[in-house]
Design an enzyme around this catalytic site. Sequence first.
Site, mmCIF file in Angstrom:
data_model
loop_
_atom_site.group_PDB
_atom_site.id
_atom_site.type_symbol
_atom_site.label_atom_id
_atom_site.label_comp_id
_atom_site.label_asym_id
_atom_site.label_seq_id
_atom_site.Cartn_x
_atom_site.Cartn_y
_atom_site.Cartn_z
ATOM 1 N N PRO A 257 12.897 -44.445 -43.889
ATOM 2 C CG PRO A 257 12.341 -45.475 -41.861
ATOM 3 C CD PRO A 257 13.378 -44.631 -42.505
ATOM 4 C CD GLU A 258 8.011 -41.824 -41.876
ATOM 5 O OE1 GLU A 258 7.044 -42.315 -42.478
ATOM 6 O OE2 GLU A 258 8.099 -41.828 -40.633
ATOM 7 C CG ASN B 27 1.391 -40.408 -50.921
ATOM 8 O OD1 ASN B 27 1.081 -39.480 -51.664
ATOM 9 N ND2 ASN B 27 1.564 -41.646 -51.376
ATOM 10 C CG ASP C 272 -2.447 -46.335 -59.562
ATOM 11 O OD1 ASP C 272 -3.109 -46.552 -60.605
ATOM 12 O OD2 ASP C 272 -1.705 -47.191 -59.035
ATOM 13 C CB THR D 168 0.179 -40.729 -46.081
ATOM 14 O OG1 THR D 168 1.159 -41.617 -46.621
ATOM 15 C CG2 THR D 168 0.385 -40.607 -44.581
HETATM 16 N N1 GDP Z 1 1.126 -47.150 -57.933
HETATM 17 C C1 GDP Z 1 0.703 -47.371 -56.695
HETATM 18 N N2 GDP Z 1 1.596 -47.403 -55.678
HETATM 19 C C2 GDP Z 1 1.137 -47.597 -54.438
HETATM 20 C C3 GDP Z 1 -0.235 -47.801 -54.154
HETATM 21 N N3 GDP Z 1 -0.368 -47.975 -52.829
HETATM 22 C C4 GDP Z 1 0.866 -47.874 -52.306
HETATM 23 N N4 GDP Z 1 1.799 -47.648 -53.263
HETATM 24 C C5 GDP Z 1 3.247 -47.501 -53.109
HETATM 25 O O1 GDP Z 1 3.576 -47.646 -51.756
HETATM 26 C C6 GDP Z 1 3.922 -46.394 -51.192
HETATM 27 C C7 GDP Z 1 3.135 -46.244 -49.906
HETATM 28 O O2 GDP Z 1 3.786 -45.396 -49.058
HETATM 29 P P1 GDP Z 1 3.229 -43.974 -48.649
HETATM 30 O O3 GDP Z 1 3.253 -43.109 -49.831
HETATM 31 O O4 GDP Z 1 4.023 -43.602 -47.481
HETATM 32 O O5 GDP Z 1 1.715 -44.185 -48.198
HETATM 33 P P2 GDP Z 1 1.183 -45.050 -46.942
HETATM 34 O O6 GDP Z 1 2.302 -45.930 -46.477
HETATM 35 O O7 GDP Z 1 0.012 -45.800 -47.505
HETATM 36 O O8 GDP Z 1 0.789 -44.084 -45.877
HETATM 37 C C8 GDP Z 1 3.546 -45.340 -52.202
HETATM 38 O O9 GDP Z 1 4.343 -44.210 -52.171
HETATM 39 C C9 GDP Z 1 3.680 -46.095 -53.507
HETATM 40 O O10 GDP Z 1 5.021 -46.130 -53.910
HETATM 41 C C10 GDP Z 1 -1.148 -47.793 -55.254
HETATM 42 O O11 GDP Z 1 -2.350 -47.957 -55.106
HETATM 43 N N5 GDP Z 1 -0.623 -47.575 -56.495
HETATM 44 MG MG MG Z 2 4.217 -45.036 -45.695
#
Ligand code: GDP
Ligand code: MG
Length: 431
Positions: A54-55, A58, A373, A390
């Site tokens: 699930p991670e 980032n 982004d 993250t």
């Molecule tokens: N393109 C885009 N994807 C996003 C954005 N915010 C979240 N996501 C998506 O949601 C995921 C969030 O998971 P993660 O990378 O673990 O970051 P966290 O959950 O915010 O700590 C990202 O990897 C992206 O796939 C954003 O602003 N733009």
């Molecule tokens: Mg995350």
Amino acid sequence: MVRLGHDEAGGMVRLGHDEARGMVRLGACASHAVNSPTAKARDIRYLLYDVNPPEGFNLRRDVYIRMASLVKTLRRDGDDWVLVLPPWGRLYHWQSPDIHQVRIPWGDFFSLHSLQANVPVVEYEAFIAESGGPFIDQVLVLQNYAEGWTDGKWEEKVDQRPCVDKLMYSKDKQGYYRGWFWGYEETRAHKVMCMSAQGHASILAPVLQRNITVTSVMLDRAETVLHDHYAGKDYWSTRRSMVFAKHLRLIGDAFRAERLSSTDAGDLTGYNEDWTRMKAELGWAKGGTYLGVHLRRKDFIWGHRKDVPSLKGAVQKIRALMTKHKLDQVFVATDADDEELEDLKRMLPEMVRFEPTWEDLELHKDGGVAIIDQWICAHARFFIGTSVSTFSFRIHEEREILGFDPKSTYNRFCGDEEKECEQPTHWKIVY
Ligand SMILES: Nc1nc2c(ncn2[C@@H]2O[C@H](COP(=O)(O)OP(=O)(O)O)[C@@H](O)[C@H]2O)c(=O)[nH]1
Ligand SMILES: [Mg+2]
């Protein structure tokens, strides 16, 4: 219910690798290499790893830093260890329909050449080719100690233990272990065992150097071990080496120029292709005349977290910041769903977003669009992100590398009712 954890603080031209493998090195000292006991060739060994399914993207980037650090430790003493890059795919947030998002090589997102300048790495497919097939000698599934911290006392330790959770590998008819292996169905492991580990990544080094002698070892649940030295010199070298793939940076730069009138020359955000020569003075970078926003929604609002604002609260803050910093443009990166996005557009009609076409998405995938982004947010005059995301943290680091004044970077939205809204920590680069 999936657990979306965030344990941040808690892990190709092959540089020097080809030489050390034989030809060049042996050639250079051929006169005494063969019989001299001191010229013992270093064996090539592969470290593979994977992260709790699930991670997100980032946190996985963060675990790469922990593993790179472990490989550096391993290489300091003994064999010629190479880090195998775990293919990207099947990520919980990568839900764009009809797009094949599995077995994605690192080269699609990052500059391999840059990664190589930090530690020897290979893509998984190169590992298969080099090591003679889709076989992994030994899988170590990392886990916490079943008994927790005994006596409430923290100590670093590692021990082979019975598996605590249900093993995600099963034996096939031939006696090989089958598992997810990044969607490579033909991949098999010879042995699987569970290992309780508590401490920083390099506590595994003695185990890998002495107790285990096979060529390829995979650490599953690699996020179990912590950073050797979070935000230290080695952390930053690895982080700086994680240069985004050039094609993604170019798309981000073209978007900045066209939609936000932002160029490196005008904004003092010059970038050196060679990260080892990139050392921007803090405060030097000015950034484009826009506010950069990362507004994390989805699972961050489902739990009604107190540190995440309502859309209305976020828009109020955005407007206040635009006024304060005399910016009339705002770039918004968000994972908001369609419904929230419509509301956001209504409340903030001037907002600029990077909206990929279906073709863009098919080509660059959700991961590539996320990087674009992040790249655009990283070049804004002022940035505000979301608490303990993250995704936002990686933008902070990118801006630190570019040389922005920390005041313009380490900012986050506060929850509507949040009383003590602590702002993100400034982690200064150690060069
Ligand atoms: N393109 C885009 N994807 C996003 C954005 N915010 C979240 N996501 C998506 O949601 C995921 C969030 O998971 P993660 O990378 O673990 O970051 P966290 O959950 O915010 O700590 C990202 O990897 C992206 O796939 C954003 O602003 N733009
Ligand atoms: Mg995350």
